[in-house]
Write an enzyme that holds these catalytic residues in place. Sequence first.
Site, mmCIF file in Angstrom:
data_model
loop_
_atom_site.group_PDB
_atom_site.id
_atom_site.type_symbol
_atom_site.label_atom_id
_atom_site.label_comp_id
_atom_site.label_asym_id
_atom_site.label_seq_id
_atom_site.Cartn_x
_atom_site.Cartn_y
_atom_site.Cartn_z
ATOM 1 N N CYS A 357 0.790 -1.230 0.000
ATOM 2 C CA CYS A 357 0.000 0.000 0.000
ATOM 3 C C CYS A 357 0.827 1.287 0.000
ATOM 4 O O CYS A 357 0.539 2.183 -0.802
ATOM 5 C CB CYS A 357 -1.062 0.003 1.091
ATOM 6 S SG CYS A 357 -0.665 -0.920 2.559
ATOM 7 N N ARG A 386 7.256 -11.097 5.030
ATOM 8 C CA ARG A 386 6.742 -10.995 6.398
ATOM 9 C C ARG A 386 7.394 -12.048 7.268
ATOM 10 O O ARG A 386 7.373 -13.230 6.929
ATOM 11 C CB ARG A 386 5.223 -11.202 6.422
ATOM 12 C CG ARG A 386 4.482 -10.136 5.667
ATOM 13 C CD ARG A 386 2.984 -10.326 5.792
ATOM 14 N NE ARG A 386 2.290 -9.344 4.963
ATOM 15 C CZ ARG A 386 0.980 -9.309 4.783
ATOM 16 N NH1 ARG A 386 0.212 -10.213 5.372
ATOM 17 N NH2 ARG A 386 0.434 -8.387 4.035
ATOM 18 N N GLN A 404 1.334 -11.069 -3.550
ATOM 19 C CA GLN A 404 -0.079 -10.739 -3.408
ATOM 20 C C GLN A 404 -0.619 -10.260 -4.745
ATOM 21 O O GLN A 404 0.040 -9.460 -5.418
ATOM 22 C CB GLN A 404 -0.258 -9.610 -2.397
ATOM 23 C CG GLN A 404 -0.031 -10.024 -0.971
ATOM 24 C CD GLN A 404 -0.291 -8.858 -0.041
ATOM 25 O OE1 GLN A 404 0.218 -7.767 -0.240
ATOM 26 N NE2 GLN A 404 -1.087 -9.092 0.985
ATOM 27 N N ASP A 406 -2.410 -7.904 -5.406
ATOM 28 C CA ASP A 406 -2.858 -6.776 -4.611
ATOM 29 C C ASP A 406 -3.407 -5.663 -5.495
ATOM 30 O O ASP A 406 -3.030 -5.557 -6.659
ATOM 31 C CB ASP A 406 -1.647 -6.253 -3.830
ATOM 32 C CG ASP A 406 -2.050 -5.544 -2.555
ATOM 33 O OD1 ASP A 406 -3.264 -5.449 -2.283
ATOM 34 O OD2 ASP A 406 -1.145 -5.093 -1.840
ATOM 35 N N HIS A 408 -5.189 -1.399 -5.024
ATOM 36 C CA HIS A 408 -5.741 -0.334 -4.183
ATOM 37 C C HIS A 408 -6.629 0.543 -5.041
ATOM 38 O O HIS A 408 -6.217 0.982 -6.109
ATOM 39 C CB HIS A 408 -4.596 0.458 -3.548
ATOM 40 C CG HIS A 408 -3.777 -0.388 -2.629
ATOM 41 N ND1 HIS A 408 -2.685 -1.089 -3.063
ATOM 42 C CD2 HIS A 408 -3.949 -0.706 -1.329
ATOM 43 C CE1 HIS A 408 -2.186 -1.795 -2.050
ATOM 44 N NE2 HIS A 408 -2.938 -1.593 -0.986
ATOM 45 N N LYS A 488 -12.558 -4.988 7.403
ATOM 46 C CA LYS A 488 -12.385 -5.735 6.161
ATOM 47 C C LYS A 488 -13.473 -6.786 5.952
ATOM 48 O O LYS A 488 -14.145 -7.196 6.893
ATOM 49 C CB LYS A 488 -11.012 -6.407 6.141
ATOM 50 C CG LYS A 488 -10.808 -7.355 7.315
ATOM 51 C CD LYS A 488 -9.462 -8.054 7.227
ATOM 52 C CE LYS A 488 -9.314 -9.063 8.362
ATOM 53 N NZ LYS A 488 -8.183 -9.941 8.212
ATOM 54 N N HIS A 534 -8.122 -1.506 -0.020
ATOM 55 C CA HIS A 534 -7.090 -2.511 -0.282
ATOM 56 C C HIS A 534 -7.836 -3.802 -0.622
ATOM 57 O O HIS A 534 -8.805 -4.128 0.051
ATOM 58 C CB HIS A 534 -6.257 -2.819 0.968
ATOM 59 C CG HIS A 534 -5.673 -1.647 1.668
ATOM 60 N ND1 HIS A 534 -4.329 -1.494 1.826
ATOM 61 C CD2 HIS A 534 -6.240 -0.577 2.287
ATOM 62 C CE1 HIS A 534 -4.085 -0.400 2.521
ATOM 63 N NE2 HIS A 534 -5.224 0.179 2.817
#
Length: 656
Positions: A357, A386, A404, A406, A408, A488, A534
């Site tokens: 992000c 991570r 990910q 991912d 946004h 979420k 997200h």
Amino acid sequence: MIQVHLPDGSARELEAGSSAADLASQIGPGLARAAVAAVVDDEVCDLSRPLSDGAQVRLLTKRDPEALEILRHSAAHLLADAILRIFPQAQLAIGPVVEDGFYYDIYMPDGSITPEAFPQIEAEMKRLAKESHAFERCQVADKDADEAFARYRAIDGGHNKFKHEIVQDIEARGEEITLYRHGEFVDLCRGPHVPNTGWLKFAKLTAVSGAYWRADADREQLVRVYGTAFFGKGELKEHLHRLEEARKRDHRMLGEQLDLFHFEEEAPGFPFFHAKGATVFNLLVDTMRNLLRRRGYFELKTPLVLSEKLWHVSGHYDNYLENMFFTKLKLRDEKDAATIHDNVEEQRPMALKPMNCPGHVLVYKDRNHSHNEFPLRFSEMGLVHRRELSGVRHGLFRVQAFTQDDAHHFCTPEQIGDEICMLIDFFREVYGLFGLDDVRIELSTRPEKSLGSDEIWDQAESALQGALDAGGIEYQVNEGDGAFYGPKIDFHIRDVLKRSWQCGTIQLDFSMPDRFGCTYVGADGAKHTPVMIHRACYGSVERFLGILIEHFAGRFPTWLAPVQVLVIPVSAKFIEYAREVHEQLLDADVRTEVNLKDDRVGYKIREASLQKLPYVIVVGERETENRTVSPRSRDQGELDEMTVAAFLERLTEERA
RNA sequence: GCCGACGUAGCUCAGCUGGUAGAGCAGCUCACUCGUAAUGAGCAGGUCGUCCGUUCGAAUCGGAUCGUCGGCUCCA
């Protein structure tokens, strides 16, 4: 006489002092046999409990989910009984019911309990079950005078401090102490239980592990013996079969057998994808890319390493530090090259991104934005790192670096609802591609550690809830399980073995755009702060691949198989034609290999079958002459001889 | 991170109470030239996870460490 009410609204007259068991036999002999326990005025209790006048009674049979829990809890008592017979020095702690069965925590002052003892314990349990001892509830009015309590105290030596602690707690709460007895065995227990041990014939011990008293690492180490129990032999067998099937489908094992990936001691929790694994991985990524493009996403590529300062701004430093990797500088001493200075203080310390992000926010901020370009959707196949505690790493399911899918979305508050609805449809479509149609949605709210005011959280939570409600979407609420920057929606999908996996997530964020000072120019010409959504659909591509391996048991559908077709010549004489067919398939974009090794056809086919390849093609004298192929399908066996064109047509149909 | 078990050839595993490592599969070579789930013979392959210790001697015993596996919300 008393009167009790049944769930269908009817009422029954019973003699005073009658129990739920009496009620069951009055209704019918079948129910009398099937009844396990009863729910009296919303409280689950034993069948033998006397009913009071006017009570609302629902009889539980093995079809009710509550009944299975009661059965398993009773089985825990039986396990404890059996263990004390075999290990007289054992001291019982607690024995609750868990999702797939039950366990009993046991303190072993000397020795231990290992799976080798399971057959003996199970045999003892079986014997006790056959003897069909009644479960008897005893209320303890006066501990010192009570006969049952004296027996209970003696049952594991009289020095059981765990039970003593529990009794003290119960007394401190001013509750009544109850015991349950079956045969010679007495245990402290709230109940309820099945009527007698005869119900407990279908129990099985499954595992043993360590645990602490009261989950406190400073307290006594206990042995936790796990088991499961069912009402019928068939259900137990099916359960064991499912466990076995899950074991066979273990993606870590299949990953090695199918040459998809491996792990190294040198890189714990960081998978090495081999050619075949990388192929499937890339297919997943390509599939997603196409879907994203059709939905107007812009794909970005942002750096893996960013300054520590940035993570302070984003809030990750305060809320996510333990899960982050930081760079550490080493320098050679200026005068003595052999000396290395460790842990050198860096002027601009860096950290590996645990999330994408902040990178996307920086791209957003690189120029001004207008409300006219909203919703603005930035996507990235973002590799994040991570740190995970060593004990929780698990194949591809829990790694320390993953990709990910991912994205946004930057939008106005008014656009949230439409974006959420679009995403829910989108995600369901993606899961459907893999035959994963059983999707459960959960809404998670503000956790303890979080950013932002209550007002912002309330606004965000109601925005998500509003979108779900407006779309008529079913969901359940998970209090306190949100991300630190916002609430979420999570997508849990069930695989073919009915196991549930969390994959997709949609997270609302009112605080990060604000912290980074993101703005857009609204229709009013003034600057506003955008809302950020997200979202990830696979979640982690690595993990999703692991789920698919287990879901398909390694038998990927043709469109996803790393090698779709293997060409096999019957003997060296037909190598040339085999090559030709292989080339033709390659030209048609088929993922194909040709096996020219000096082995028997049968052997090569066996190898291909073990690799779970969708097709092999055998070519020999006949095929070379007729310009044809003789395919064999993984799922349908040997097929008729056909032209290469006909075979390609068949593949195309399957790949669509 | 914590608890428990495990770590021997590329893979699966054997190796009793300490005496210096073995099988099957895979690999390589050769022969067979083969028609839909294993052709035969031969060869090669291991500092027994790593480090430290006990011992005349360690895969084997002890300790540490790394990794793997299972478990760690469940409170009668």
